[in-house]
Design an enzyme around this catalytic site. Structure first.
Site, PDB file in Angstrom:
ATOM      1  N   SER A 387       0.817  -1.209   0.000  1.00  0.00           N
ATOM      2  CA  SER A 387       0.000   0.000   0.000  1.00  0.00           C
ATOM      3  C   SER A 387       0.850   1.258   0.000  1.00  0.00           C
ATOM      4  O   SER A 387       1.853   1.348   0.716  1.00  0.00           O
ATOM      5  CB  SER A 387      -0.921   0.018   1.225  1.00  0.00           C
ATOM      6  OG  SER A 387      -1.665   1.215   1.276  1.00  0.00           O
ATOM      7  N   ASP A 388       0.436   2.203  -0.816  1.00  0.00           N
ATOM      8  CA  ASP A 388       0.974   3.554  -0.742  1.00  0.00           C
ATOM      9  C   ASP A 388       0.472   4.192   0.561  1.00  0.00           C
ATOM     10  O   ASP A 388      -0.485   3.703   1.172  1.00  0.00           O
ATOM     11  CB  ASP A 388       0.501   4.339  -1.966  1.00  0.00           C
ATOM     12  CG  ASP A 388       0.881   5.803  -1.895  1.00  0.00           C
ATOM     13  OD1 ASP A 388       2.052   6.096  -1.585  1.00  0.00           O
ATOM     14  OD2 ASP A 388       0.009   6.653  -2.137  1.00  0.00           O
TER      15      ASP A 388
END
Length: 1139
Positions: A387-388
């Site tokens: 995930s960013d």
């Protein structure tokens, strides 16, 4: 107009009359972007390549070609070719439909508007019309459509604030500055008279490197990364900028860090290929065995039977001919309809995702979008999520929440902003902390690089640091309002009265110092004060000694523990009164250090150390980096589902660690293994050391997570270090990678895919996430915000991160379970029918004669049993959505029911047993062919049609047996399929033989079959007798290995029947263990606030933060130094309009 590149460098003429149709304009890349898989020329070869990566398609193409050999096919020449062409056509239409959706998304981006200078006037055009050499105007809060050279801006000295979170994930704003020779061109009239030539480096993917020269009136000036505005970044806190287009489209640095949309295939597709290879070898073996049987029969019978002597020299009786004949006869063991059935099922599964109202976001008026349907099952097999951070987990919105002054802890956690009236009351009543209250509010309003702007009577704060802006707004909310900045002073309204504060010196913030200081004179001829803000670790050690400060530190530490338990970003404030003599002695030394060329950093640090000591602690603040809605609860649920979550961000390490705690990725008792080395040898040693530590922590059953930055990652992904990095990363419960480039994100994703051999999902919202989204097995883009690059490049788009929970747990688990059933059922029903040809061959002299009518063979898959697998794939609900959302642990149990060799073997074994039962029971029923009262017989085709009918009934009842939830579409499809065959037999036998002789063998067959009571009794008895095997096996499996649905039902009923279940489970330790694991997991996965932590946990959190610094967001590599920014800005000057 732009000219061609005469060497490796790029040469661009600016300011001449531009002709968009001139041939030179075509020498550079268009600004139109595309994430489509196909175009008009590539569709056919690329589509065929993708289709023929599936072994079953290669197989059926070969069968279709073999059937064209005269007399070799016992089933006709076109019974495979026609269905195969239909299947390819359906797949092509689906691919076209999905690629059209991608094109529409691209067109939405290409149609964004921008102002381009044409004949001295700003003309609004679309992004796709931007060309190299254009002058364009970008207004505040707008995205840059291409890579631009900053020429001028609305701000003084040509400065501009740029948000790059969409590119590198950093939350702080960057300050860019135009060259002084172009910064005066603040109107379209001046710009239209401007003429120059730019020479710069060719396009490259290095986002932090750029060099070039601009030649004006024969004088060349160098420009670099400080003047480059990248496509995808956003203009903030700046009314407008003028820029010259340098790189467009796929030449821009952003898109050079992206890859073309890859052709992804799911794990199930790969596994299906292997199953098909296995069945292919089975098919070859059966063909060889049958051809051998034919040879043996011919050798034993032809010499003894004079009437068969003509076969002795018949070339069609050769062994090779027999192999080909039986190969074609048995080819349907591999289901030709499998692929088209999956395509149809996946298509409608994607529609379900698109129309799921539970994944609709009201604020952005957007819903989930399945941009491809080929990966629906992959959503149910995810083991790693990459995930960013910025924009995905966080909102990039900073809120001032808490304030510590002495023994007082002001503010609360419930309000969105700081709200505590007692702070002002304590000040006005002359509380013992009133002096500290005033000083800390003044420090918040003065010690920063914020620039105020009065817009329509409202103060707007422009800052490269969102933390600083939040503190200034917080001070303003408490009646200490900073409203004017001039080169040597600031003016603040302090409790209703304006005060002028002179800025004498500024000591810049750096990540090494972890603090920033300003020396101020409080009012005309007032006291000189040193204001310092920074991390608690560096502030505490620079305080004066004494009991008073020890007590202040004790109180502050207690408050910081409280803030740490909520994941807030903390900052301490201290001050020191300076005499005129102290300052006058120190100032020349500091100015000398500023002007130094050699050893400048050390001289500055030494000068600062001399002043920043013997301070008094004034207070501490807490800032909340607001998370997206339900992020902690979502991550908790995903981790309860046995999914490991990694955070990959371009932001600072301290900020990343802070967010990891606040979003429940790491807990306060999680040991952080930090890799922050700059050389390969150091990185290798640190990784080796941490692998040993991880093994030790695993034995102790303690949680641990790895934190690694981009520089260390460069070494960790090379050579022998890569092995240690992979080993350590896969052991960790969570991993945080910070300061990463877009390509590094993609490299990490690819490494995990290869090492873990599990499904990896990547999710992000920015253009810097495109590379990892494309590299992952499944890419998910956040579509709710502006800037659609990530969503356009993704496989699935959702409006908010928390919808990922439903996408995986509900749609992923359902689709995986359904698709596995569709595939296994397709294999099962084909083997069940077509293996009967083998049993019949034993009774037909191994002649290759088919027992079934040739066209009914082809229609078995595409008509009579086409609907049961489709409804299984669309309407079966293995577990109710509410249950799996409440108990995420069920998701992992679905993965345990994967497309395993054991499960596949069970289905194949049952199919063979069923075919034996169906053939021999049918044969026994009609062994003497006397089935009517008048003694008439029906012949071999009667036997075949009866067996065919019983097979259709059996496989339809089998579908009902395998369905977890009997919905009306499932029942109608299964019962209706049996009825459809009966109707077909009637129509086919009565009508078609009279239309060109089609199906002549079937003439009168309906009357023959349906006038026999033996047929109707057998239709009732034989399928039920055949499925008794399944009923017994399913009963045993329910006891030994219950399904997730059964476990969930038992868990819900545990208060009334759990003891009875324990007694039942005594017969199966496997069930008991599953139930214990599931129960403990379910109890542990109830979602609640992650912020209810104990004092000891909070203490551990503070200990971690004191070891690793703090999460203050400040750009220290800006084009404009903090001191220079403060000295050059005058907020009282009128800004140019740029019009």
């Amino acid at each position: 107009m732009p000219t061609e590149a005469r060497d490796n460098n790029r040469h661009i003429h600016l300011g001449k009359v531009r002709d968009p149709h001139h041939q030179h304009a075509q020498r550079f890349c268009s600004n139109r972007i595309s994430t489509c898989k196909y175009n008009g020329f590539s569709f056919l070869p690329r589509f065929l390549y993708e289709q023929f990566r599936r072994y079953n398609n290669i197989f059926f193409l070969a069968i279709a070609l073999l059937q064209q050999i005269p007399d070799v096919s016992p089933t006709g020449r076109y019974t495979t070719a026609v269905p195969f062409l239909i299947i390819l056509s359906v797949s092509a239409l689906k691919e076209i439909f999905e690629d059209v959706k991608r094109r529409r998304s691209d067109n939405k981006v290409n149609a964004f508007s921008v102002e381009i200078l044409v004949d001295g006037h700003w003309i609004e055009k679309q992004w796709k019309d931007v060309s190299v050499g254009d002058f364009i105007r970008i207004d505040n809060d707008s995205l840059f459509p291409a890579d631009l050279l900053l020429l001028a801006s609305s701000e003084q000295q040509g400065m501009a604030y740029i948000e790059t979170s969409n590119l590198d994930g950093e939350t702080n704003l960057k300050i860019k500055q135009a060259l002084d020779i172009t910064s005066t061109m603040t109107s379209p009239e001046k710009l239209s008279q401007f003429e120059s030539e730019i020479t710069c480096e060719p396009p490259s993917r290095h986002v932090n490197e750029f060099n070039g020269n601009i030649e004006i009136n024969g004088v060349a000036r160098h420009f670099g990364i400080d003047q480059l505005l990248l496509r995808g970044a956003r203009l903030k806190n700046t009314a407008w900028i003028f820029g010259a287009v340098i790189y467009t489209g796929h030449d821009s640095k952003l898109l050079m860090n992206s890859k073309r949309a890859p052709l992804k295939s799911g794990t199930i597709d790969v596994q299906t290929n292997y199953r098909i290879i296995f069945l292919f070898f089975v098919l070859v073996a059966l063909a060889l065995i049958s051809a051998t049987g034919s040879e043996i029969w011919r050798g034993n019978n032809i010499p003894q039977a004079w009437y068969l002597s003509f076969l002795e020299h018949d070339p069609k009786g050769s062994f090779l001919w027999g192999v080909l004949t039986f190969f074609i006869l048995y080819n349907n063991l591999i289901p030709i309809s499998l692929q088209v059935t999956l395509e149809v099922v996946r298509f409608f599964q994607a529609i379900y995702i698109n129309n799921d109202i539970e994944m609709y976001d009201v604020n952005s008026d957007s819903c989930a979008i399945a941009r491809t349907s080929n990966l629906n099952e992959e959503l149910g097999q995810v083991k790693f999520i990459m995930s960013d951070k910025t924009g995905t987990l966080t909102r990039n919105v900073m809120k001032f929440k808490r304030l510590s002054i002495g023994s007082r802890n002001y503010g609360n956690n419930e309000d969105d902003e700081f709200a505590d009236a007692s702070l002002i009351e304590d000040y006005r009543q002359g509380d013992e902390h009133s002096t500290s209250i005033l000083e800390v509010l003044k420090m918040m309003a003065v010690c920063h690089t914020v620039v105020p702007e009065n817009k329509d009577g409202q103060l707007i704060y422009q800052s490269s640091s969102p933390d600083e802006a939040a503190l200034v707004r917080g001070a303003a909310s408490q009646s200490v309002s900073f409203h004017t900045r001039q080169p040597q002073k600031v003016i603040c309204n302090v409790f209703g009265e304006d005060e002028t504060i002179e800025i004498l010196d500024v000591i810049d913030f750096t990540s090494d110092r972890k603090r920033m200081s300003v020396i101020v004179r409080d009012g005309a001829g007032g006291d000189i004060k040193l204001y310092t803000k920074g991390a608690d670790t560096v502030i505490f050690e620079r305080l004066e000694h004494g009991k008073e400060q020890e007590e202040a530190v004790e109180y502050c530490t207690e408050h910081l523990e409280d803030y740490a338990s909520f994941g807030y970003r903390t900052l301490c404030f201290s001050m020191r009164h300076l005499t005129e003599q102290e300052y006058s002695q120190w100032a020349p030394e500091y100015k000398k250090a500023i002007l130094a060329i050699d050893n400048r950093a050390k001289l500055l640090a030494d000068a600062a150390e001399k002043l920043e000591r013997n301070m008094i602690l004034v207070g501490a603040t807490a800032i909340e980096d607001k998370l997206q809605e339900w992020v902690p609860e979502t991550i908790q649920a995903l981790m309860a589902a046995d999914i490991r979550v990694w955070m990959l961000t371009g932001d600072k390490r301290e900020t990343a660690i802070n967010i990891a705690h606040s979003c429940a990725l790491c807990h306060t008792n999680t040991e952080l293994l930090i890799v922050d080395k700059t050389t390969y040898e150091e990185t290798y040693q640190k990784l080796e050391q941490f692998v040993a530590r991880a093994i030790e922590l695993e034995k102790q059953e303690k949680g641990f997570a790895m934190v690694i930055d981009g520089k260390s990652l460069l070494h960790a992904l090379t050579g022998e270090a890569r092995k240690h990095f992979g080993d350590l990363a896969l052991r960790c419960h969570a991993v945080v990678c910070c300061r990463m480039s877009p390509m590094q994100k993609a490299e990490v994703v690819e490494m995990v895919r290869k090492l873990a051999k599990h499904v990896v999902l990547a999710i992000g919202d920015g253009a810097n996430d495109v590379a990892m989204i494309q590299a992952a097995n499944v890419g998910v883009g956040i579509s709710g915000e502006e800037g659609l690059q990530a969503a356009s490049a993704s496989d699935y788009a959702i409006p908010r991160f928390h919808f990922l929970r439903r996408l995986l747990l509900v749609h992923g688990a359902w689709n995986h379970d359904r698709s596995v059933k569709v595939i296994l059922y397709s294999f099962y029903k084909n083997i069940c029918l077509y293996i009967i040809e083998l049993w019949f061959a034993m009774f037909s002299a191994w002649s290759g004669q088919t027992i079934f009518e040739r066209w009914t063979i082809g229609m078995f898959n595409v008509i009579f049993t086409a609907w049961p697998p489709v409804v299984l794939g669309l309407f079966d609900h293995p577990v109710p959505a509410e249950q799996i959302m409440k108990y995420p642990a069920l998701y992992a149990s679905f993965q345990n029911r994967a497309f395993s060799i054991g499960n596949f073997s069970l289905w194949i074994g049952l199919a063979i047993v069923h075919s034996l039962s169906l053939f021999f029971l049918t044969y026994a029923t009609m062994e003497h062919q006397v089935v009517w009262d008048n003694g008439l017989t029906g012949g071999w085709l009667m036997l075949g049609n009866c067996a065919y009918t019983f097979v259709v009934a059996t496989v339809c009842f089998k579908a009902l047996l395998e369905c977890d939830s009997w919905t009306w579409p499932v029942v109608v499809a299964c019962i209706g399929s049996i009825g459809l065959w009966i109707v077909f037999v009637i129509v086919y036998s009565l009508v078609f033989p009279h239309i060109g002789g089609i199906g002549a063998d079937m003439a009168g067959m309906a009357a023959i079959m349906m006038s026999s009571y033996t047929f109707w009794l057998a239709l009732l008895f034989i399928p039920l007798a055949t499925l008794l095997w399944d009923l017994v096996i399913k009963s045993l499996f329910t006891i030994a290995m219950p399904t997730p649905r059964e476990l969930a039902v038992m868990y819900n009923k545990r208060t009334t029947s759990f003891n009875g279940f324990e007694r039942l489970a005594s017969y199966s330790s496997n069930v008991l263990e599953n139930m214990r694991l599931l129960t403990s997991s379910l109890r542990g996965s109830t979602t609640g606030s992650t912020r209810s932590r104990t004092a000891s946990e909070a203490s551990l959190a503070l200990a971690e933060q004191t070891r690793y610094g703090f999460a203050f967001s400040q750009d220290e590599s800006s084009a404009v130094a903090q001191t220079e920014l403060i000295r050059n800005v005058d907020s009282t000057r009128e800004k140019p309009t740029g019009r």
